[in-house]
Enzyme design. Structure first.
Site, PDB file in Angstrom:
ATOM      1  CG  HIS A 139     -28.925 -29.576  -8.016  1.00  0.00           C
ATOM      2  ND1 HIS A 139     -30.162 -29.085  -7.648  1.00  0.00           N
ATOM      3  CD2 HIS A 139     -28.032 -28.646  -7.624  1.00  0.00           C
ATOM      4  CE1 HIS A 139     -30.005 -27.920  -7.055  1.00  0.00           C
ATOM      5  NE2 HIS A 139     -28.719 -27.625  -7.029  1.00  0.00           N
ATOM      6  CG  HIS A 187     -29.844 -23.494  -9.390  1.00  0.00           C
ATOM      7  ND1 HIS A 187     -28.704 -22.753  -9.113  1.00  0.00           N
ATOM      8  CD2 HIS A 187     -29.773 -24.594  -8.590  1.00  0.00           C
ATOM      9  CE1 HIS A 187     -27.979 -23.385  -8.189  1.00  0.00           C
ATOM     10  NE2 HIS A 187     -28.592 -24.511  -7.871  1.00  0.00           N
ATOM     11  CD  GLU A 246     -26.092 -29.775  -3.371  1.00  0.00           C
ATOM     12  OE1 GLU A 246     -26.288 -30.651  -2.509  1.00  0.00           O
ATOM     13  OE2 GLU A 246     -26.473 -28.600  -3.268  1.00  0.00           O
TER      14      GLU A 246
HETATM   15  P1  13P Z   1     -21.170 -27.315  -7.107  1.00  0.00           P
HETATM   16  O1  13P Z   1     -20.425 -26.269  -7.895  1.00  0.00           O
HETATM   17  O2  13P Z   1     -20.390 -27.777  -5.907  1.00  0.00           O
HETATM   18  O3  13P Z   1     -21.593 -28.455  -8.009  1.00  0.00           O
HETATM   19  O4  13P Z   1     -22.496 -26.654  -6.494  1.00  0.00           O
HETATM   20  C1  13P Z   1     -23.482 -26.064  -7.295  1.00  0.00           C
HETATM   21  C2  13P Z   1     -24.849 -26.131  -6.689  1.00  0.00           C
HETATM   22  O5  13P Z   1     -25.839 -25.908  -7.382  1.00  0.00           O
HETATM   23  C3  13P Z   1     -24.995 -26.476  -5.247  1.00  0.00           C
HETATM   24  O6  13P Z   1     -26.323 -26.746  -4.929  1.00  0.00           O
HETATM   25 ZN    ZN Z   2     -27.836 -25.892  -6.351  1.00  0.00          ZN
END
Ligand code: 13P
Ligand code: ZN
Length: 269
Positions: A142, A144, A119
Protein backbone atom coordinates in the site's frame (compact mmCIF):
# COMPACT_ATOMS: atom_id res chain seq x y z
CA UNK A 1 23.21 -9.33 16.50
CA UNK A 2 20.63 -12.09 16.86
CA UNK A 3 18.15 -11.91 13.96
CA UNK A 4 15.66 -14.24 12.28
CA UNK A 5 17.53 -13.42 9.05
CA UNK A 6 20.83 -14.93 10.26
CA UNK A 7 21.71 -18.11 8.30
CA UNK A 8 18.51 -17.82 6.26
CA UNK A 9 19.77 -16.36 2.96
CA UNK A 10 16.52 -16.92 1.02
CA UNK A 11 14.45 -15.10 3.64
CA UNK A 12 17.08 -12.37 3.85
CA UNK A 13 16.85 -11.86 0.06
CA UNK A 14 13.07 -11.27 0.33
CA UNK A 15 13.45 -8.81 3.21
CA UNK A 16 16.25 -6.99 1.36
CA UNK A 17 13.83 -6.54 -1.58
CA UNK A 18 11.34 -4.95 0.84
CA UNK A 19 14.05 -2.57 2.02
CA UNK A 20 15.01 -1.71 -1.57
CA UNK A 21 11.38 -0.97 -2.51
CA UNK A 22 10.88 1.09 0.68
CA UNK A 23 13.77 3.28 -0.50
CA UNK A 24 12.15 3.75 -3.92
CA UNK A 25 8.83 4.71 -2.29
CA UNK A 26 10.56 7.40 -0.26
CA UNK A 27 12.57 8.68 -3.25
CA UNK A 28 9.40 8.95 -5.34
CA UNK A 29 7.66 11.03 -2.69
CA UNK A 30 5.03 8.34 -2.20
CA UNK A 31 5.93 7.68 1.45
CA UNK A 32 5.61 10.84 3.52
CA UNK A 33 6.20 10.24 7.24
CA UNK A 34 4.87 6.71 7.98
CA UNK A 35 2.77 6.58 4.78
CA UNK A 36 2.26 3.21 3.15
CA UNK A 37 2.84 -0.34 4.27
CA UNK A 38 4.14 -3.68 3.03
CA UNK A 39 3.45 -7.26 4.09
CA UNK A 40 5.09 -10.41 2.72
CA UNK A 41 3.91 -13.98 3.19
CA UNK A 42 7.11 -15.72 4.31
CA UNK A 43 5.53 -19.03 5.37
CA UNK A 44 7.63 -20.97 2.84
CA UNK A 45 10.78 -19.94 4.79
CA UNK A 46 9.39 -20.97 8.19
CA UNK A 47 11.75 -23.84 9.04
CA UNK A 48 11.64 -25.77 12.33
CA UNK A 49 13.74 -23.07 13.98
CA UNK A 50 11.22 -20.36 13.09
CA UNK A 51 8.27 -22.51 14.09
CA UNK A 52 9.86 -23.07 17.50
CA UNK A 53 10.46 -19.37 18.14
CA UNK A 54 8.56 -18.10 21.18
CA UNK A 55 6.19 -15.14 21.02
CA UNK A 56 7.71 -11.79 21.99
CA UNK A 57 4.34 -10.03 22.25
CA UNK A 58 0.99 -10.75 23.79
CA UNK A 59 -1.71 -12.31 21.59
CA UNK A 60 -3.32 -9.61 19.42
CA UNK A 61 -6.58 -9.74 17.46
CA UNK A 62 -6.46 -9.31 13.65
CA UNK A 63 -10.04 -7.96 13.52
CA UNK A 64 -11.14 -10.66 11.09
CA UNK A 65 -11.15 -14.48 10.97
CA UNK A 66 -8.97 -15.68 8.11
CA UNK A 67 -9.08 -19.50 7.82
CA UNK A 68 -6.40 -19.87 5.15
CA UNK A 69 -3.80 -18.13 7.31
CA UNK A 70 -3.61 -20.67 10.15
CA UNK A 71 0.07 -21.06 11.13
CA UNK A 72 1.27 -18.66 8.42
CA UNK A 73 4.12 -16.18 8.89
CA UNK A 74 4.34 -12.62 7.60
CA UNK A 75 6.90 -9.85 7.57
CA UNK A 76 4.99 -6.60 8.23
CA UNK A 77 6.05 -2.98 8.19
CA UNK A 78 5.57 -1.52 11.68
CA UNK A 79 2.78 0.95 12.31
CA UNK A 80 4.01 4.55 12.43
CA UNK A 81 7.36 3.42 11.00
CA UNK A 82 8.89 5.34 8.09
CA UNK A 83 9.71 3.73 4.72
CA UNK A 84 12.92 5.74 4.61
CA UNK A 85 13.99 4.16 7.93
CA UNK A 86 12.83 0.70 6.84
CA UNK A 87 15.06 1.03 3.77
CA UNK A 88 18.08 1.16 6.08
CA UNK A 89 16.93 -1.31 8.73
CA UNK A 90 13.93 -3.51 7.87
CA UNK A 91 14.00 -5.51 11.10
CA UNK A 92 13.94 -2.43 13.33
CA UNK A 93 11.01 -0.95 11.39
CA UNK A 94 8.98 -4.10 10.86
CA UNK A 95 8.54 -7.52 12.43
CA UNK A 96 7.65 -11.14 11.74
CA UNK A 97 4.28 -12.38 13.00
CA UNK A 98 2.74 -15.85 13.36
CA UNK A 99 -1.01 -16.35 12.82
CA UNK A 100 -2.44 -18.49 15.62
CA UNK A 101 -4.71 -21.58 15.54
CA UNK A 102 -7.91 -19.53 15.86
CA UNK A 103 -7.07 -17.74 12.55
CA UNK A 104 -8.19 -14.51 14.22
CA UNK A 105 -5.12 -13.48 16.23
CA UNK A 106 -1.35 -13.31 15.99
CA UNK A 107 1.86 -12.91 17.95
CA UNK A 108 5.11 -11.18 17.03
CA UNK A 109 8.08 -13.58 16.99
CA UNK A 110 11.05 -11.54 15.64
CA UNK A 111 13.27 -9.54 15.79
CA UNK A 112 11.71 -6.91 18.09
CA UNK A 113 8.13 -6.33 19.32
CA UNK A 114 7.37 -3.77 16.57
CA UNK A 115 3.58 -3.51 16.20
CA UNK A 116 2.45 -4.28 12.61
CA UNK A 117 0.89 -1.71 10.30
CA UNK A 118 -2.57 -0.32 11.05
CA UNK A 119 -3.62 -1.64 7.61
CA UNK A 120 -3.06 -5.23 8.81
CA UNK A 121 -6.78 -6.16 8.37
CA UNK A 122 -6.58 -5.27 4.65
CA UNK A 123 -3.19 -6.91 4.09
CA UNK A 124 -4.03 -10.17 5.88
CA UNK A 125 -7.54 -10.40 4.37
CA UNK A 126 -5.92 -10.06 0.96
CA UNK A 127 -3.33 -12.78 1.69
CA UNK A 128 -6.16 -15.03 2.92
CA UNK A 129 -8.07 -14.37 -0.30
CA UNK A 130 -5.00 -15.04 -2.49
CA UNK A 131 -4.34 -18.41 -0.83
CA UNK A 132 -8.05 -19.34 -1.08
CA UNK A 133 -7.86 -18.71 -4.84
CA UNK A 134 -4.60 -20.68 -5.22
CA UNK A 135 -2.79 -17.55 -6.43
CA UNK A 136 0.97 -17.63 -5.93
CA UNK A 137 1.24 -13.96 -4.87
CA UNK A 138 3.33 -13.36 -1.75
CA UNK A 139 3.56 -9.55 -1.51
CA UNK A 140 1.12 -6.75 -0.83
CA UNK A 141 1.96 -3.08 -1.04
CA UNK A 142 0.00 0.00 0.00
CA UNK A 143 1.47 3.36 -1.00
CA UNK A 144 0.46 6.99 -1.71
CA UNK A 145 1.52 7.73 -5.36
CA UNK A 146 0.95 11.45 -5.85
CA UNK A 147 -0.46 11.62 -9.38
CA UNK A 148 -2.68 8.52 -9.09
CA UNK A 149 -4.15 9.80 -5.82
CA UNK A 150 -4.71 13.23 -7.41
CA UNK A 151 -6.80 11.58 -10.16
CA UNK A 152 -9.15 10.11 -7.55
CA UNK A 153 -10.22 13.64 -6.57
CA UNK A 154 -12.24 13.77 -9.79
CA UNK A 155 -15.30 11.50 -9.94
CA UNK A 156 -14.97 11.21 -13.73
CA UNK A 157 -11.99 8.89 -13.22
CA UNK A 158 -13.76 6.80 -10.57
CA UNK A 159 -16.24 4.99 -12.83
CA UNK A 160 -15.31 1.37 -13.63
CA UNK A 161 -12.28 1.02 -15.98
CA UNK A 162 -12.19 4.72 -17.00
CA UNK A 163 -8.85 5.36 -15.26
CA UNK A 164 -7.53 1.94 -16.39
CA UNK A 165 -8.25 2.61 -20.07
CA UNK A 166 -6.91 6.15 -19.92
CA UNK A 167 -3.67 5.05 -18.23
CA UNK A 168 -3.21 2.03 -20.51
CA UNK A 169 -3.56 4.30 -23.56
CA UNK A 170 -0.74 6.66 -22.53
CA UNK A 171 2.14 4.26 -23.34
CA UNK A 172 2.04 0.60 -24.50
CA UNK A 173 4.09 -0.76 -21.59
CA UNK A 174 1.45 0.12 -19.02
CA UNK A 175 -0.98 -2.50 -20.27
CA UNK A 176 1.86 -4.96 -20.88
CA UNK A 177 3.12 -4.69 -17.29
CA UNK A 178 -0.17 -3.97 -15.48
CA UNK A 179 -2.38 -6.19 -17.65
CA UNK A 180 -5.32 -6.46 -15.24
CA UNK A 181 -5.60 -2.67 -14.84
CA UNK A 182 -6.69 -0.53 -11.93
CA UNK A 183 -9.68 -1.32 -9.72
CA UNK A 184 -11.48 1.39 -7.76
CA UNK A 185 -12.58 1.38 -4.13
CA UNK A 186 -14.71 4.42 -3.15
CA UNK A 187 -13.47 6.25 -0.05
CA UNK A 188 -13.45 4.17 3.15
CA UNK A 189 -11.92 4.79 6.56
CA UNK A 190 -8.19 3.81 6.58
CA UNK A 191 -7.45 0.52 8.37
CA UNK A 192 -11.16 -0.44 8.50
CA UNK A 193 -12.53 -3.93 7.83
CA UNK A 194 -14.89 -2.30 5.25
CA UNK A 195 -11.82 -1.13 3.32
CA UNK A 196 -10.36 -4.66 3.49
CA UNK A 197 -13.59 -6.22 2.20
CA UNK A 198 -13.96 -3.74 -0.66
CA UNK A 199 -10.32 -4.30 -1.65
CA UNK A 200 -10.77 -8.08 -1.85
CA UNK A 201 -13.82 -7.68 -4.05
CA UNK A 202 -11.80 -5.64 -6.56
CA UNK A 203 -8.90 -8.13 -6.51
CA UNK A 204 -11.17 -10.60 -8.32
CA UNK A 205 -10.52 -8.51 -11.44
CA UNK A 206 -7.44 -6.37 -10.72
CA UNK A 207 -3.93 -6.65 -9.21
CA UNK A 208 -3.83 -2.95 -8.31
CA UNK A 209 -6.69 -1.22 -6.52
CA UNK A 210 -7.13 2.51 -6.00
CA UNK A 211 -8.32 3.61 -2.57
CA UNK A 212 -10.13 6.87 -3.39
CA UNK A 213 -8.38 9.99 -2.01
CA UNK A 214 -5.86 7.77 -0.17
CA UNK A 215 -3.52 5.49 -2.13
CA UNK A 216 -3.14 2.24 -4.02
CA UNK A 217 -3.04 -1.38 -2.89
CA UNK A 218 -1.10 -3.79 -5.13
CA UNK A 219 -0.38 -7.52 -5.02
CA UNK A 220 2.10 -9.67 -6.91
CA UNK A 221 4.51 -12.58 -6.66
CA UNK A 222 7.10 -10.46 -4.83
CA UNK A 223 7.38 -6.89 -3.61
CA UNK A 224 9.48 -5.73 -6.58
CA UNK A 225 6.78 -6.87 -9.02
CA UNK A 226 4.01 -5.21 -6.95
CA UNK A 227 6.01 -1.97 -6.96
CA UNK A 228 6.54 -2.20 -10.74
CA UNK A 229 2.80 -2.37 -11.39
CA UNK A 230 2.18 0.82 -9.39
CA UNK A 231 5.21 2.48 -10.99
CA UNK A 232 4.02 1.92 -14.58
CA UNK A 233 0.51 3.17 -13.72
CA UNK A 234 1.86 6.31 -12.08
CA UNK A 235 4.20 6.89 -15.04
CA UNK A 236 1.12 6.94 -17.28
CA UNK A 237 -0.59 9.40 -14.93
CA UNK A 238 2.50 11.64 -15.22
CA UNK A 239 2.38 11.49 -19.04
CA UNK A 240 -1.31 12.43 -18.95
CA UNK A 241 -0.59 15.37 -16.65
CA UNK A 242 2.42 16.49 -18.74
CA UNK A 243 0.22 16.64 -21.84
CA UNK A 244 -2.46 18.58 -19.95
CA UNK A 245 0.23 20.98 -18.71
CA UNK A 246 1.29 21.55 -22.34
CA UNK A 247 -2.27 22.71 -22.88
CA UNK A 248 -3.89 19.80 -24.69
CA UNK A 249 -5.87 16.62 -24.00
CA UNK A 250 -3.57 13.69 -24.91
CA UNK A 251 -4.80 11.58 -27.83
CA UNK A 252 -4.03 8.25 -26.22
CA UNK A 253 -3.37 5.10 -28.22
CA UNK A 254 -6.37 4.19 -30.40
CA UNK A 255 -8.56 1.18 -29.57
CA UNK A 256 -7.07 -0.56 -32.64
CA UNK A 257 -3.52 0.06 -31.39
CA UNK A 258 -4.45 -1.21 -27.93
CA UNK A 259 -6.05 -4.34 -29.43
CA UNK A 260 -3.03 -5.02 -31.63
CA UNK A 261 -0.71 -4.64 -28.64
CA UNK A 262 -2.88 -6.84 -26.37
CA UNK A 263 -2.84 -9.62 -28.96
CA UNK A 264 0.91 -9.33 -29.57
CA UNK A 265 1.64 -9.49 -25.82
CA UNK A 266 -1.07 -12.16 -25.15
CA UNK A 267 -2.75 -9.94 -22.53
CA UNK A 268 -5.91 -11.08 -20.71
CA UNK A 269 -8.48 -8.45 -21.82
P1 13P B 1 0.94 2.54 9.18
O1 13P B 1 2.05 3.43 9.65
O2 13P B 1 0.10 2.03 10.32
O3 13P B 1 1.48 1.42 8.31
O4 13P B 1 -0.08 3.40 8.29
C1 13P B 1 0.32 4.09 7.14
C2 13P B 1 -0.77 4.24 6.13
O5 13P B 1 -0.51 4.56 4.98
C3 13P B 1 -2.18 3.98 6.54
O6 13P B 1 -3.02 3.92 5.43
ZN1 ZN C 1 -2.23 4.91 3.58
Amino acid sequence: MKSILNNRPALKTEINKVAEVAGYLWQKGWAERNGGNITINITEYADDGIQAMPAISKVKPIGATLPYLKGCYFYCKGTQKRMRDLARDPMANGSVIRILEDCASYVIIADHPVNPTSELPSHLSVHNYLISKGVNYKASLHTHPIELVAMTHNQKFMAKDIASNLLWSMIPETKAFCPRGLGIVPYKLPSSVELAEATIKELNDYDVVMWEKHGVFAVDTDIMAAFDQVDVLNKSALIYIAAKNMGFEPEGMSQAQMKEMSEAFHLPK
